[in-house]
Design an enzyme around this catalytic site. Structure first.
Site, PDB file in Angstrom:
ATOM      1  N   SER A 155       0.862  -1.192   0.000  1.00 54.61           N
ATOM      2  CA  SER A 155       0.000   0.000   0.000  1.00 54.61           C
ATOM      3  C   SER A 155       0.893   1.234   0.000  1.00 54.61           C
ATOM      4  O   SER A 155       2.044   1.163   0.471  1.00 54.61           O
ATOM      5  CB  SER A 155      -0.864  -0.002   1.257  1.00 54.61           C
ATOM      6  OG  SER A 155      -1.458   1.264   1.448  1.00 54.61           O
ATOM      7  N   TYR A 170      -1.583  -1.219  10.425  1.00 56.08           N
ATOM      8  CA  TYR A 170      -1.625  -1.275   8.953  1.00 56.08           C
ATOM      9  C   TYR A 170      -0.372  -0.642   8.353  1.00 56.08           C
ATOM     10  O   TYR A 170       0.281  -1.219   7.487  1.00 56.08           O
ATOM     11  CB  TYR A 170      -2.889  -0.567   8.453  1.00 56.08           C
ATOM     12  CG  TYR A 170      -3.148  -0.752   6.969  1.00 56.08           C
ATOM     13  CD1 TYR A 170      -3.615  -1.969   6.477  1.00 56.08           C
ATOM     14  CD2 TYR A 170      -2.938   0.279   6.072  1.00 56.08           C
ATOM     15  CE1 TYR A 170      -3.857  -2.144   5.130  1.00 56.08           C
ATOM     16  CE2 TYR A 170      -3.183   0.116   4.717  1.00 56.08           C
ATOM     17  CZ  TYR A 170      -3.644  -1.097   4.248  1.00 56.08           C
ATOM     18  OH  TYR A 170      -3.876  -1.279   2.900  1.00 56.08           O
TER      19      TYR A 170
HETATM   20  N1  LIG Z   1      -8.716  -0.677  -1.213  1.00 59.57           N
HETATM   21  C1  LIG Z   1      -7.684   0.123  -1.080  1.00 59.57           C
HETATM   22  O1  LIG Z   1      -7.824   1.359  -1.190  1.00 59.57           O
HETATM   23  C2  LIG Z   1      -6.312  -0.446  -0.823  1.00 59.57           C
HETATM   24  C3  LIG Z   1      -5.235   0.444  -0.876  1.00 59.57           C
HETATM   25  C4  LIG Z   1      -3.951  -0.040  -0.660  1.00 59.57           C
HETATM   26  C5  LIG Z   1      -3.748  -1.391  -0.414  1.00 59.57           C
HETATM   27  N2  LIG Z   1      -4.814  -2.227  -0.359  1.00 59.57           N
HETATM   28  C6  LIG Z   1      -4.525  -3.650  -0.075  1.00 59.57           C
HETATM   29  O2  LIG Z   1      -5.112  -4.461  -1.058  1.00 59.57           O
HETATM   30  C7  LIG Z   1      -5.441  -5.739  -0.497  1.00 59.57           C
HETATM   31  C8  LIG Z   1      -6.903  -6.032  -0.799  1.00 59.57           C
HETATM   32  O3  LIG Z   1      -7.681  -5.012  -0.190  1.00 59.57           O
HETATM   33  P1  LIG Z   1      -9.169  -4.682  -0.616  1.00 59.57           P
HETATM   34  O4  LIG Z   1      -9.334  -3.232  -0.496  1.00 59.57           O
HETATM   35  O5  LIG Z   1      -9.498  -5.373  -1.885  1.00 59.57           O
HETATM   36  O6  LIG Z   1      -9.923  -5.343   0.633  1.00 59.57           O
HETATM   37  P2  LIG Z   1     -11.237  -6.204   0.762  1.00 59.57           P
HETATM   38  O7  LIG Z   1     -12.251  -5.788  -0.219  1.00 59.57           O
HETATM   39  O8  LIG Z   1     -11.568  -6.172   2.206  1.00 59.57           O
HETATM   40  O9  LIG Z   1     -10.751  -7.681   0.358  1.00 59.57           O
HETATM   41  C9  LIG Z   1      -9.925  -8.422   1.210  1.00 59.57           C
HETATM   42  C10 LIG Z   1      -9.884  -9.861   0.718  1.00 59.57           C
HETATM   43  O10 LIG Z   1      -9.077 -10.626   1.616  1.00 59.57           O
HETATM   44  C11 LIG Z   1      -9.847 -11.730   2.118  1.00 59.57           C
HETATM   45  N3  LIG Z   1      -9.394 -12.040   3.472  1.00 59.57           N
HETATM   46  C12 LIG Z   1      -9.521 -11.258   4.569  1.00 59.57           C
HETATM   47  N4  LIG Z   1      -9.023 -11.897   5.642  1.00 59.57           N
HETATM   48  C13 LIG Z   1      -8.564 -13.105   5.208  1.00 59.57           C
HETATM   49  C14 LIG Z   1      -7.955 -14.216   5.838  1.00 59.57           C
HETATM   50  N5  LIG Z   1      -7.713 -14.237   7.172  1.00 59.57           N
HETATM   51  N6  LIG Z   1      -7.631 -15.287   5.086  1.00 59.57           N
HETATM   52  C15 LIG Z   1      -7.891 -15.293   3.755  1.00 59.57           C
HETATM   53  N7  LIG Z   1      -8.463 -14.279   3.102  1.00 59.57           N
HETATM   54  C16 LIG Z   1      -8.798 -13.198   3.827  1.00 59.57           C
HETATM   55  C17 LIG Z   1     -11.292 -11.261   2.024  1.00 59.57           C
HETATM   56  O11 LIG Z   1     -12.259 -12.296   1.949  1.00 59.57           O
HETATM   57  P3  LIG Z   1     -12.962 -12.975   3.253  1.00 59.57           P
HETATM   58  O12 LIG Z   1     -13.564 -11.884   4.055  1.00 59.57           O
HETATM   59  O13 LIG Z   1     -13.946 -13.950   2.663  1.00 59.57           O
HETATM   60  O14 LIG Z   1     -11.861 -13.684   3.964  1.00 59.57           O
HETATM   61  C18 LIG Z   1     -11.245 -10.512   0.683  1.00 59.57           C
HETATM   62  O15 LIG Z   1     -11.302 -11.433  -0.393  1.00 59.57           O
HETATM   63  C19 LIG Z   1      -5.123  -5.644   0.998  1.00 59.57           C
HETATM   64  O16 LIG Z   1      -3.861  -6.208   1.258  1.00 59.57           O
HETATM   65  C20 LIG Z   1      -5.097  -4.140   1.238  1.00 59.57           C
HETATM   66  O17 LIG Z   1      -4.290  -3.780   2.330  1.00 59.57           O
HETATM   67  C21 LIG Z   1      -6.097  -1.793  -0.543  1.00 59.57           C
END
Ligand SMILES: NC(=O)c1ccc[n+]([C@@H]2O[C@H](COP(=O)([O-])OP(=O)(O)OC[C@H]3O[C@@H](n4cnc5c(N)ncnc54)[C@H](OP(=O)(O)O)[C@@H]3O)[C@@H](O)[C@H]2O)c1
Length: 273
Positions: A155, A170
């Site tokens: 991130s 985080y």
């Molecule tokens: N969105 C942003 O603005 C942003 C910015 C920078 C970085 N990121 C990074 O991008 C990645 C994805 O984020 P996102 O925004 O797409 O989040 P999200 O929509 O919350 O998706 C997270 C995913 O991880 C899974 N997950 C959560 N806990 C888990 C566990 N213990 N074991 C296996 N799977 C698990 C969730 O599914 P379940 O709930 O079914 O487990 C879901 O598929 C993360 O690493 C986040 O830090 C996001």
């Protein structure tokens, strides 16, 4: 002509059932992958996302096998079981996207230590474990000309040291996991595996929706490109880092944020998660 593709490659995406992980899975489905494996904790989400990916493959005339396996990757036995189930169905893995992650925001005074531990466990320890488990299958796929790829979803939080929301675990986890990526890049490069990290800014997903609904306008205003991240931004970046054209890129942390972290106005000080 440059044709970025992942033709005949096998890709595994953790947290691939929604948000940025599902975007990555979709990019692989539409750009030539032979097999795409997704995983997350919820069995329903795994089933629905598998059906979604199969639907878009069919609509776009793509022949790709979708494998979807529920697992909580913070539980070591479930991570091992996930790997064993994948290893039974594929002989090699070309791309691992270690994407599953979580966040927590609260003031210093109210921040539970248990939340810090939970975030570090998923965002660092389980990323390490996934990489450790899949390295033998990645080694089988990688060649000198076209190494296997590990892509860590870090991130821009890994690049900043000031944010007012209290996402202590985080920030630390993303800085840590980017550094893990650099360390592994040096170690695994000679084994024909490259390791790079993506550093997205704000993309509308379940994880970011609270912050975006509280401060989305301000985020757009302070962003040099005047918008939030979009699906295509993450898809273009992940496709490039997975294609043979990027075979000499190893150990980078690639911001995908329109330059927001450089502007110093990451999120307004009044925003709350
Ligand atoms: N969105 C942003 O603005 C942003 C910015 C920078 C970085 N990121 C990074 O991008 C990645 C994805 O984020 P996102 O925004 O797409 O989040 P999200 O929509 O919350 O998706 C997270 C995913 O991880 C899974 N997950 C959560 N806990 C888990 C566990 N213990 N074991 C296996 N799977 C698990 C969730 O599914 P379940 O709930 O079914 O487990 C879901 O598929 C993360 O690493 C986040 O830090 C996001």
């Amino acid at each position: 002509m440059v044709d970025l593709n992942v033709n005949n490659k096998v890709a595994v995406i953790t947290g691939g059932t929604r948000g940025l992980g599902l975007d990555c899975a979709e990019a692989y489905v539409l750009n030539g992958a032979s097999t795409v494996v997704i995983t997350s904790r919820k069995a329903d989400a795994c089933k629905e996302s598998k059906e979604y990916l199969e639907k878009i493959a069919k609509e776009n005339g793509k022949s790709v096998k979708i494998i979807s396996i529920p697992a909580d990757l913070t539980k070591e036995d479930q991570a091992v079981d996930f790997f064993n189930q994948v290893a039974k169905q594929v002989e090699k893995v070309d791309i691992l996207v270690a994407n599953a992650g979580a966040t927590w925001g609260a003031s210093l005074e109210d921040h539970p230590v248990s939340a810090i531990k939970k975030v570090l466990d998923l965002n660092i320890a389980s990323v390490f474990h996934s990489i450790q488990l899949f390295t033998p299958l990645l080694s089988k796929a990688g060649t000198f000309e076209d190494p296997a790829r590990i892509i860590i979803m870090s991130s821009v939080a890994s690049l900043i040291s000031s944010e007012p929301v209290g996402t202590y675990g985080y920030l630390a986890s993303k800085a840590g996991v980017s550094h893990l990526g650099k360390n592994l890049a040096v170690q695994l490069g000679p084994r024909n595996i490259t390791v790079n990290s993506l550093a997205p800014g704000f993309f509308p997903t379940k994880m970011s929706k609270g912050l975006i609904s509280a401060a989305g306008d301000m985020m757009i205003e302070s962003n040099p490109r005047k918008r939030l991240g979009q699906k295509q931004d993450i898809q273009n970046a992940v496709l490039f880092l997975s294609a043979k054209e990027s075979n000499y890129i190893n150990g980078i942390v690639l911001p995908i944020d329109g330059g927001s972290y450089l502007s110093g106005a990451f999120v307004p000080s009044s925003s709350k998660l």
